[in-house]
Design a protein around this motif. Structure first.
Motif, PDB file in Angstrom:
ATOM      1  N   GLY A   1       0.778  -1.226   0.000  1.00 15.91           N
ATOM      2  CA  GLY A   1       0.000   0.000   0.000  1.00 15.91           C
ATOM      3  C   GLY A   1       0.809   1.275   0.000  1.00 15.91           C
ATOM      4  N   GLU A   2       2.114   1.207   0.279  1.00 21.91           N
ATOM      5  CA  GLU A   2       2.939   2.408   0.341  1.00 21.91           C
ATOM      6  C   GLU A   2       3.280   2.887  -1.068  1.00 21.91           C
ATOM      7  N   SER A   3       3.379   4.199  -1.221  1.00 22.32           N
ATOM      8  CA  SER A   3       3.689   4.777  -2.528  1.00 22.32           C
ATOM      9  C   SER A   3       5.185   4.649  -2.815  1.00 22.32           C
ATOM     10  N   ARG A   4       5.521   3.993  -3.923  1.00 28.22           N
ATOM     11  CA  ARG A   4       6.921   3.879  -4.326  1.00 28.22           C
ATOM     12  C   ARG A   4       7.159   4.533  -5.684  1.00 28.22           C
ATOM     13  N   GLY A   5       6.093   5.009  -6.320  1.00 27.38           N
ATOM     14  CA  GLY A   5       6.245   5.608  -7.630  1.00 27.38           C
ATOM     15  C   GLY A   5       6.418   4.555  -8.711  1.00 27.38           C
ATOM     16  N   ALA A   6       6.564   5.007  -9.939  1.00 30.34           N
ATOM     17  CA  ALA A   6       6.663   4.090 -11.075  1.00 30.34           C
ATOM     18  C   ALA A   6       8.064   3.517 -11.248  1.00 30.34           C
ATOM     19  N   LEU A   7       9.080   4.262 -10.850  1.00 31.11           N
ATOM     20  CA  LEU A   7      10.452   3.824 -11.115  1.00 31.11           C
ATOM     21  C   LEU A   7      10.834   2.533 -10.387  1.00 31.11           C
ATOM     22  N   PRO A   8      10.481   2.354  -9.098  1.00 32.58           N
ATOM     23  CA  PRO A   8      10.802   1.073  -8.463  1.00 32.58           C
ATOM     24  C   PRO A   8      10.105  -0.108  -9.134  1.00 32.58           C
ATOM     25  N   VAL A   9       8.868   0.084  -9.579  1.00 30.29           N
ATOM     26  CA  VAL A   9       8.160  -0.996 -10.270  1.00 30.29           C
ATOM     27  C   VAL A   9       8.852  -1.302 -11.597  1.00 30.29           C
ATOM     28  N   LEU A  10       9.270  -0.257 -12.305  1.00 32.60           N
ATOM     29  CA  LEU A  10      10.000  -0.469 -13.550  1.00 32.60           C
ATOM     30  C   LEU A  10      11.307  -1.209 -13.288  1.00 32.60           C
TER      31      LEU A  10
ATOM     32  N   ASP B   1      19.094  20.009  -3.076  1.00 41.62           N
ATOM     33  CA  ASP B   1      20.049  19.145  -2.380  1.00 41.62           C
ATOM     34  C   ASP B   1      19.942  17.679  -2.784  1.00 41.62           C
ATOM     35  N   ASN B   2      18.767  17.241  -3.242  1.00 41.22           N
ATOM     36  CA  ASN B   2      18.542  15.816  -3.476  1.00 41.22           C
ATOM     37  C   ASN B   2      18.254  15.474  -4.928  1.00 41.22           C
ATOM     38  N   TRP B   3      18.565  16.376  -5.851  1.00 37.74           N
ATOM     39  CA  TRP B   3      18.239  16.154  -7.253  1.00 37.74           C
ATOM     40  C   TRP B   3      18.918  14.910  -7.816  1.00 37.74           C
ATOM     41  N   SER B   4      18.197  14.228  -8.692  1.00 36.22           N
ATOM     42  CA  SER B   4      18.766  13.150  -9.494  1.00 36.22           C
ATOM     43  C   SER B   4      17.991  13.081 -10.804  1.00 36.22           C
ATOM     44  N   PHE B   5      18.566  12.460 -11.806  1.00 36.19           N
ATOM     45  CA  PHE B   5      17.903  12.367 -13.110  1.00 36.19           C
ATOM     46  C   PHE B   5      16.592  11.601 -13.000  1.00 36.19           C
ATOM     47  N   THR B   6      16.604  10.490 -12.241  1.00 41.34           N
ATOM     48  CA  THR B   6      15.379   9.700 -12.110  1.00 41.34           C
ATOM     49  C   THR B   6      14.293  10.476 -11.365  1.00 41.34           C
ATOM     50  N   SER B   7      14.680  11.317 -10.412  1.00 41.30           N
ATOM     51  CA  SER B   7      13.672  12.119  -9.710  1.00 41.30           C
ATOM     52  C   SER B   7      13.047  13.139 -10.656  1.00 41.30           C
ATOM     53  N   ASP B   8      13.833  13.670 -11.600  1.00 39.23           N
ATOM     54  CA  ASP B   8      13.282  14.586 -12.600  1.00 39.23           C
ATOM     55  C   ASP B   8      12.230  13.885 -13.459  1.00 39.23           C
ATOM     56  N   VAL B   9      12.536  12.671 -13.906  1.00 40.68           N
ATOM     57  CA  VAL B   9      11.593  11.912 -14.729  1.00 40.68           C
ATOM     58  C   VAL B   9      10.303  11.673 -13.940  1.00 40.68           C
ATOM     59  N   ASP B  10      10.442  11.326 -12.670  1.00 40.50           N
ATOM     60  CA  ASP B  10       9.275  11.075 -11.828  1.00 40.50           C
ATOM     61  C   ASP B  10       8.461  12.349 -11.630  1.00 40.50           C
TER      62      ASP B  10
END
Length: 491
Positions: free
Chosen positions: A87-96, A466-475
């Motif tokens: 039930g916790e939100s992990r976003g699409a990237l962990p599932v991918l 402070d926490n930017w990453s490429f994958t976070s931008d896509v999300d």
């Protein structure tokens, strides 16, 4: 002096409207696990069987069963079926990520068994597994979020620490809603006033007690009395070293969880690494990403996305230009001086949403400003035209900023580009948001936009910087579409 918004310490999230006590993580809906497991098995198995049967691939049923159990196996090894993860939100990237692991597992199995199905057919047949799992996660997350608004399926937390440190942790958790923790009590160490209003069943002695079980008995009694799921320690001079070690032993021997707050805020877990130095547990904080492959990928994404967007949206631009010109006299585009990366000014493009003399009329409306910081925001600004209100509600007025992205002045994702007069009043902390290129969207866009206070906006911008990453931008780009459709805070 501007008003500073400080969230008041509260325990509202720990008490639902009905007045019942908050219910712990063990009270998550029981259908989460069977729903997740069945959606994974059927989402992988059924499409493979149908696709293989339709394309006359060998052994469709055996391959379908293998794919289904492989997908469930990957999810099991990744602990996606644990009570804490369901039930916790992990976003699409962990599932991918999990799905790509599945492809690797099946590729190895294919080579080991000599299976001869067509690779493209196999890949297409496995795509529904990814989509079905994403849909299932979204449904369970929405149900869990609704339950947590009623203080159900939360993690009941007992905070231990020196009064000031404990109060700080309690206030921070009470001022945010993007976590499952509800503080049900506190054990202050030593004397000191507590103002948060949470129950204080006891206090730990100022110094480490002579009896080894002194602290342990007090903590365990409080945990049982409050039915806490987690003990969160805010360590200090009075609770560290051997004393904290003994408390940890007692909790772990009783099968209870212990977490230690290191004093860091708004640091992504991706930047944290645990190390051991001579028996000491050390927390390493990686510096923000500023160089390397990821900034290059971000630049490529910005330029390619902006160029493609301008090309595809050309008919939309033409229609909006016509509507703006017909709706009110004046140009269709509005150019405004903004401050970019490292304080360098640039001209930002937008579709005009206000009357042509809006800037001249801003001073007379200063008293009606609804924002508590340097920005000017009015929910019912009389300067906005009828067409402009629609453009702001749908965020279509931001589309010309693709030109700024294409020229490198802005990014698709980043902090909001500020006005020069806003930057002139920035303090040292607020100036840090200028260390990256401003963006068309960002954390502020998906978190409420104009409904946010100034301090909340700054907090989100600094969290991104402070926490930017490429994958976070896509999300963030993906989550922006939902925020635009929702329209919350857009005015």
């Amino acid at each position: 002096m501007r008003h500073v918004h400080v969230p008041a310490p509260r325990v509202a999230r720990s008490e639902p409207v009905s007045g019942a006590a908050p219910r712990g993580l063990g009270d998550k809906a029981r259908w989460y696990l069977p729903a997740a497991l069945s959606s994974d098995l059927l989402g992988a198995g059924v499409p493979v069987a149908l696709a293989f049967e339709a394309s006359h691939q060998p052994r469709p049923i055996i391959c379908a069963v293998g794919a289904a159990f492989a997908w469930a196996g990957v999810q099991t090894l990744r602990r996606r079926y644990s009570a804490r993860a369901l039930g916790e939100s992990r976003g699409a990237l962990p599932v991918l990520h999990d799905w790509l692991i599945l492809l690797g597992v099946l590729a190895v199995a294919r080579a080991a068994t000599g299976e001869s199905s067509h690779p493209l057919v196999s890949l297409a047949a496995l795509l529904p597994a990814l989509l079905v799992t994403l849909v299932c996660h979204k449904l369970t997350y929405r149900h869990l979020a609704a339950a947590r608004r009623e203080a159900q399926a939360v993690s009941r937390v007992l905070v231990i620490g020196e009064p000031d440190a404990a109060e700080s942790v309690i206030a921070h958790l009470a001022g945010r809603t993007d976590h499952p923790y509800v503080v049900v009590g506190a054990l202050p160490v030593g004397p000191g006033r507590t103002t948060s209003g949470v129950p204080v069943p006891a206090r730990l002695a100022h110094e480490m007690p002579a009896a080894p079980a002194g602290d342990a008995d007090t903590v365990l009694a409080a945990v049982r009395g409050l039915r806490a799921d987690l003990v969160l320690v805010a360590p200090g001079a009075r609770l560290a070293g051997e004393r904290l070690r003994r408390v940890a032993w007692a909790l772990h021997d009783a099968g209870l969880e212990l977490a230690v707050f290191p004093g860091l805020v708004e640091i992504s877990v991706k930047r944290l690494e645990t190390l051991s130095a001579g028996g000491l547990a050390v927390l390493r904080v990686a510096p923000p990403v500023r160089r390397g492959v990821q900034p290059v990928l971000k630049s490529v994404l910005d330029r390619a996305g902006a160029g493609l967007g301008l090309l595809v949206l050309a008919p939309v631009f033409l229609a909006l230009v016509t509507a703006i010109r017909l709706g009110s006299p004046g140009p269709a585009f509005y150019r405004q001086r903004r401050i970019g990366r490292d304080g360098v000014p640039f001209v930002m493009w937008k579709f005009r949403t206000m009357v042509v003399d809006a800037d001249q009329r801003k001073a007379e409306l200063a008293g009606a400003n609804e924002n508590d910081g340097h920005m000017f925001k009015m929910r019912r600004d009389p300067r906005i035209t009828r067409v402009g209100r629609f453009l702001r509600r749908t965020s279509l007025d931001e589309l010309p900023q693709l030109i700024n992205v294409l020229t490198g002045r802005m990014s698709l994702v980043g902090p909001r580009p500020p006005l020069p007069e806003e930057v002139a009043e920035y303090d040292e902390v607020e100036l840090r948001r200028l260390t990256v290129r401003p963006g068309m969207t960002g954390l502020w866009q998906i978190s409420g936009r104009s409904d946010l206070s100034w301090d909340e906006t700054i907090q989100l911008d600094l969290q991104y910087v402070d926490n930017w990453s490429f994958t976070s931008d896509v999300d963030l780009v993906a989550r922006t579409f939902r925020a635009v459709v929702d329209g919350r805070g857009a005015y």
